[in-house]
Design a protein around this motif. Structure first.
Motif, mmCIF file in Angstrom:
data_model
loop_
_atom_site.group_PDB
_atom_site.id
_atom_site.type_symbol
_atom_site.label_atom_id
_atom_site.label_comp_id
_atom_site.label_asym_id
_atom_site.label_seq_id
_atom_site.Cartn_x
_atom_site.Cartn_y
_atom_site.Cartn_z
ATOM 1 N N PRO A 8 -23.838 -2.145 22.832
ATOM 2 C CA PRO A 8 -23.598 -0.971 21.984
ATOM 3 C C PRO A 8 -22.173 -0.952 21.433
ATOM 4 O O PRO A 8 -21.252 -1.530 22.027
ATOM 5 N N VAL A 9 -22.004 -0.275 20.302
ATOM 6 C CA VAL A 9 -20.677 -0.110 19.701
ATOM 7 C C VAL A 9 -19.803 0.724 20.637
ATOM 8 O O VAL A 9 -20.222 1.770 21.138
ATOM 9 N N VAL A 10 -18.584 0.262 20.871
ATOM 10 C CA VAL A 10 -17.661 0.944 21.786
ATOM 11 C C VAL A 10 -16.810 1.926 20.973
ATOM 12 O O VAL A 10 -16.116 1.537 20.034
ATOM 13 N N LEU A 11 -16.858 3.191 21.364
ATOM 14 C CA LEU A 11 -16.334 4.279 20.538
ATOM 15 C C LEU A 11 -15.267 5.081 21.258
ATOM 16 O O LEU A 11 -15.322 5.280 22.473
ATOM 17 N N GLY A 12 -14.307 5.598 20.466
ATOM 18 C CA GLY A 12 -13.360 6.608 20.919
ATOM 19 C C GLY A 12 -13.494 7.852 20.062
ATOM 20 O O GLY A 12 -13.816 7.767 18.877
ATOM 21 N N ILE A 13 -13.253 9.026 20.642
ATOM 22 C CA ILE A 13 -13.343 10.298 19.924
ATOM 23 C C ILE A 13 -11.983 10.977 19.946
ATOM 24 O O ILE A 13 -11.337 11.059 20.995
ATOM 25 N N ALA A 14 -11.558 11.486 18.797
ATOM 26 C CA ALA A 14 -10.308 12.234 18.700
ATOM 27 C C ALA A 14 -10.589 13.707 18.995
ATOM 28 O O ALA A 14 -11.144 14.417 18.162
ATOM 29 N N GLY A 15 -10.248 14.137 20.190
ATOM 30 C CA GLY A 15 -10.445 15.534 20.561
ATOM 31 C C GLY A 15 -11.426 15.701 21.690
ATOM 32 O O GLY A 15 -12.274 14.839 21.950
ATOM 33 N N ILE A 16 -11.313 16.837 22.374
ATOM 34 C CA ILE A 16 -12.209 17.172 23.480
ATOM 35 C C ILE A 16 -12.844 18.538 23.268
ATOM 36 O O ILE A 16 -14.034 18.730 23.495
ATOM 37 N N GLY A 17 -12.065 19.505 22.808
ATOM 38 C CA GLY A 17 -12.568 20.867 22.653
ATOM 39 C C GLY A 17 -13.198 21.102 21.298
ATOM 40 O O GLY A 17 -13.184 20.250 20.409
ATOM 41 N N ARG A 43 -21.439 3.480 22.880
ATOM 42 C CA ARG A 43 -20.933 3.792 24.222
ATOM 43 C C ARG A 43 -19.580 4.460 24.094
ATOM 44 O O ARG A 43 -18.678 3.938 23.428
ATOM 45 N N LEU A 44 -19.428 5.625 24.710
ATOM 46 C CA LEU A 44 -18.155 6.332 24.683
ATOM 47 C C LEU A 44 -17.214 5.710 25.714
ATOM 48 O O LEU A 44 -17.511 5.709 26.911
ATOM 49 N N ALA A 68 -11.808 6.579 29.317
ATOM 50 C CA ALA A 68 -10.349 6.676 29.321
ATOM 51 C C ALA A 68 -9.903 7.899 28.534
ATOM 52 O O ALA A 68 -10.446 8.187 27.465
ATOM 53 N N VAL A 69 -8.901 8.603 29.041
ATOM 54 C CA VAL A 69 -8.397 9.807 28.385
ATOM 55 C C VAL A 69 -6.945 9.577 27.988
ATOM 56 O O VAL A 69 -6.097 9.255 28.837
ATOM 57 N N HIS A 70 -6.659 9.754 26.698
ATOM 58 C CA HIS A 70 -5.311 9.548 26.160
ATOM 59 C C HIS A 70 -4.768 10.858 25.604
ATOM 60 O O HIS A 70 -5.529 11.773 25.269
ATOM 61 N N SER A 71 -3.461 10.908 25.462
ATOM 62 C CA SER A 71 -2.827 12.123 24.957
ATOM 63 C C SER A 71 -2.682 12.125 23.443
ATOM 64 O O SER A 71 -2.399 13.167 22.856
ATOM 65 N N ASP A 72 -2.873 10.975 22.789
ATOM 66 C CA ASP A 72 -2.737 10.931 21.330
ATOM 67 C C ASP A 72 -3.560 9.781 20.766
ATOM 68 O O ASP A 72 -4.014 8.884 21.489
ATOM 69 N N PRO A 80 -9.584 -1.260 23.800
ATOM 70 C CA PRO A 80 -10.533 -2.195 23.175
ATOM 71 C C PRO A 80 -11.788 -1.479 22.686
ATOM 72 O O PRO A 80 -12.909 -1.702 23.170
ATOM 73 N N ILE A 81 -11.586 -0.567 21.739
ATOM 74 C CA ILE A 81 -12.714 0.135 21.122
ATOM 75 C C ILE A 81 -12.941 -0.439 19.734
ATOM 76 O O ILE A 81 -12.036 -1.016 19.121
ATOM 77 N N GLU A 82 -14.148 -0.272 19.231
ATOM 78 C CA GLU A 82 -14.495 -0.803 17.906
ATOM 79 C C GLU A 82 -14.444 0.247 16.812
ATOM 80 O O GLU A 82 -14.330 -0.085 15.631
ATOM 81 N N ALA A 83 -14.586 1.508 17.196
ATOM 82 C CA ALA A 83 -14.714 2.568 16.205
ATOM 83 C C ALA A 83 -14.180 3.876 16.764
ATOM 84 O O ALA A 83 -14.099 4.058 17.983
ATOM 85 N N VAL A 84 -13.822 4.794 15.856
ATOM 86 C CA VAL A 84 -13.377 6.126 16.256
ATOM 87 C C VAL A 84 -14.150 7.173 15.470
ATOM 88 O O VAL A 84 -14.541 6.964 14.325
ATOM 89 N N TRP A 85 -14.364 8.299 16.131
ATOM 90 C CA TRP A 85 -14.973 9.464 15.486
ATOM 91 C C TRP A 85 -13.887 10.507 15.354
ATOM 92 O O TRP A 85 -13.177 10.811 16.317
#
Length: 426
Positions: A8-17, A43-44, A68-72, A80-85
């Motif tokens: 699956p595509v490995v994804l990161g998301i900008a934001g939690i709330g 996959r998140l 993984a949780v980042h501050s920025d 090592p993510i492929e895409a961001v939302w």
């Protein structure tokens, strides 16, 4: 079409709330095979959130799930993510998208693409430099019935298209406009956002209307001229009520009447008229193709999987795979909606409706709601008559569209700012 992507595509998301939370839940649900659509497609792996103290419980849960949780954003893009939302405010769409693309990540950005055509074009340029997909979260584009409707229209299902009408009354109260410092604003931190019904809550519906009317399977129709009336009853910079008529390539017109200053919701309704019938598309219910006498010819059954389809289509784009049963909301598709919004703001100043035509109600949720008396019925009549608000003669609170009244959008590349009333210009 059942489809699997491995891995699956490995994804990161900008934001939690906020809205980012609903995107996170959607992504997590799509990390498993779907009985109808296949998968898993995604996959998140990471999120970024500057206010981690506010979201301690959610962060702990994510870390337990191996996220993984980042501050920025900068830190997350090193993973090592492929895409961001990007479910982030409008003024952050361009800079966050440019940063992600430059880091070699594909992007899914929430709607609208941006507040100005300048920013949309800059995002197109960044996408082309990176050679990576950038999709926009216009969820109705990803509905399984959208390609079928577009094909039926292209095949002459209602004959030559003459015009379309689009209307909606969606109540939005004080809580809606106080939820964020960009709500109802023209700019945020020096960047155009043009927050309004047609550039936020109801943007989906103008976007899908232009997509249905586009010349090819993946294109939207291009507005070439816009005439507009813009009004507000709320204490905001921009408008909460809009009436505009777009003229498209080939002369087809699209009438849009939207308002948040209403007490009773009338859900979005799109009617595309042809010489031999019409398409009735509702945000609630199944769209129907009718003949000239109003008899149903074809009904398009919704599956309710728009958001899951969005994940699937984006994953296919990241992997370079064909996905003919689901359309893609590209930046070019989104640009047509941005063009209409920018043109309307240049064509008409925002006029404040006198309090004598306003009634304040207190719904159970949403805080005080400032409404235009009788606006729901007026919008319905205007839709039936194919009239702008002032044309109807039913609205003593309206003004003629001009000046300037109309904006030629041929070759439009720069948003020069909203039109002003004479007293504002001084």
């Amino acid at each position: 079409m059942s489809l699997s992507i491995s891995p699956p595509v490995v994804l990161g998301i900008a934001g939690i709330g906020g809205y980012a939370g609903s995107i996170r839940n959607l992504v997590l649900s799509c990390a498993k095979p779907h009985p109808q659509l296949g998968g898993p497609w995604i996959r998140l792996a990471a999120v970024c959130e500057p206010d981690q103290e506010l979201h301690q419980e959610t962060i702990a849960q994510l870390r337990q799930q191996g996220v993984a949780v980042h501050s920025d954003l900068t830190s997350m893009l090193r993973d090592p993510i492929e895409a961001v939302w990007l479910p982030v405010p409008i003024h952050l769409h361009r800079p966050f998208a440019e940063q992600a693309l430059a880091a070699g990540k594909a992007v899914m950005c929430e709607k609208p693409a941006a507040g100005s055509i300048d920013d949309v074009d800059a995002m197109i340029a960044a996408r082309d430099r990176a050679g990576l997909p950038l999709a926009i979260g216009y969820q109705d584009i990803y509905s399984s019935i959208t390609p079928a409707i577009k094909d039926a229209l292209a095949q002459g299902g209602i004959g030559q298209i003459t015009h379309a009408t689009l209307c909606a009354c969606w109540p939005r109260g004080a809580d809606y406009y106080s939820r964020a410092n960009w709500a109802g604003a023209l700019k945020r931190n020096g960047t155009w956002v043009l927050d309004s019904p047609v550039n936020n809550a109801l943007a989906h519906y103008l976007n899908v209307a232009l997509f249905f009317l586009g010349p090819t399977a993946g294109e939207s129709a291009q507005p070439r001229n816009v005439t507009a009336e813009l009004y507000r009853v709320n204490p905001i910079e921009n408008y909460d009520t809009v009436s505009m008529r777009l003229t498209l390539d080939g002369g087809v017109t699209v009438l849009v009447n939207f308002t948040h200053a209403c007490a009773v919701p009338h859900h979005p309704r799109l009617t595309i008229h042809g010489q031999r019938g019409r398409l009735r598309w509702l945000s609630q219910g199944d769209p129907v193709l009718e003949d000239a006498d109003g008899r149903p010819v074809q009904t398009f059954k919704r599956t309710g999987l728009r958001r899951e389809n969005m994940i699937k289509r984006f994953a296919c784009a990241v992997r370079g795979l064909a996905c003919p049963d689901v359309a893609l909301a590209t930046l070019e598709v989104a640009r047509a909606q941005a063009l209409a919004v920018n043109g309307a703001s240049e064509a008409s100043p925002v006029r404040t409706i006198d309090d004598q035509f306003v009634r304040v109600v207190q719904p159970a949720l949403g805080g005080d709601l400032r409404t235009i008396v009788g606006v729901e019925q007026i919008v319905d009549v205007c839709d039936q008559r194919n009239q702008m608000l002032h044309e109807s003669g039913l609205c003593p609170w309206t003004s003629p569209p001009g000046p300037p009244g109309s904006r030629d959008l041929t070759g439009y590349r720069h948003f020069a700012g909203p039109a002003l009333l004479p007293v504002e210009a001084k």
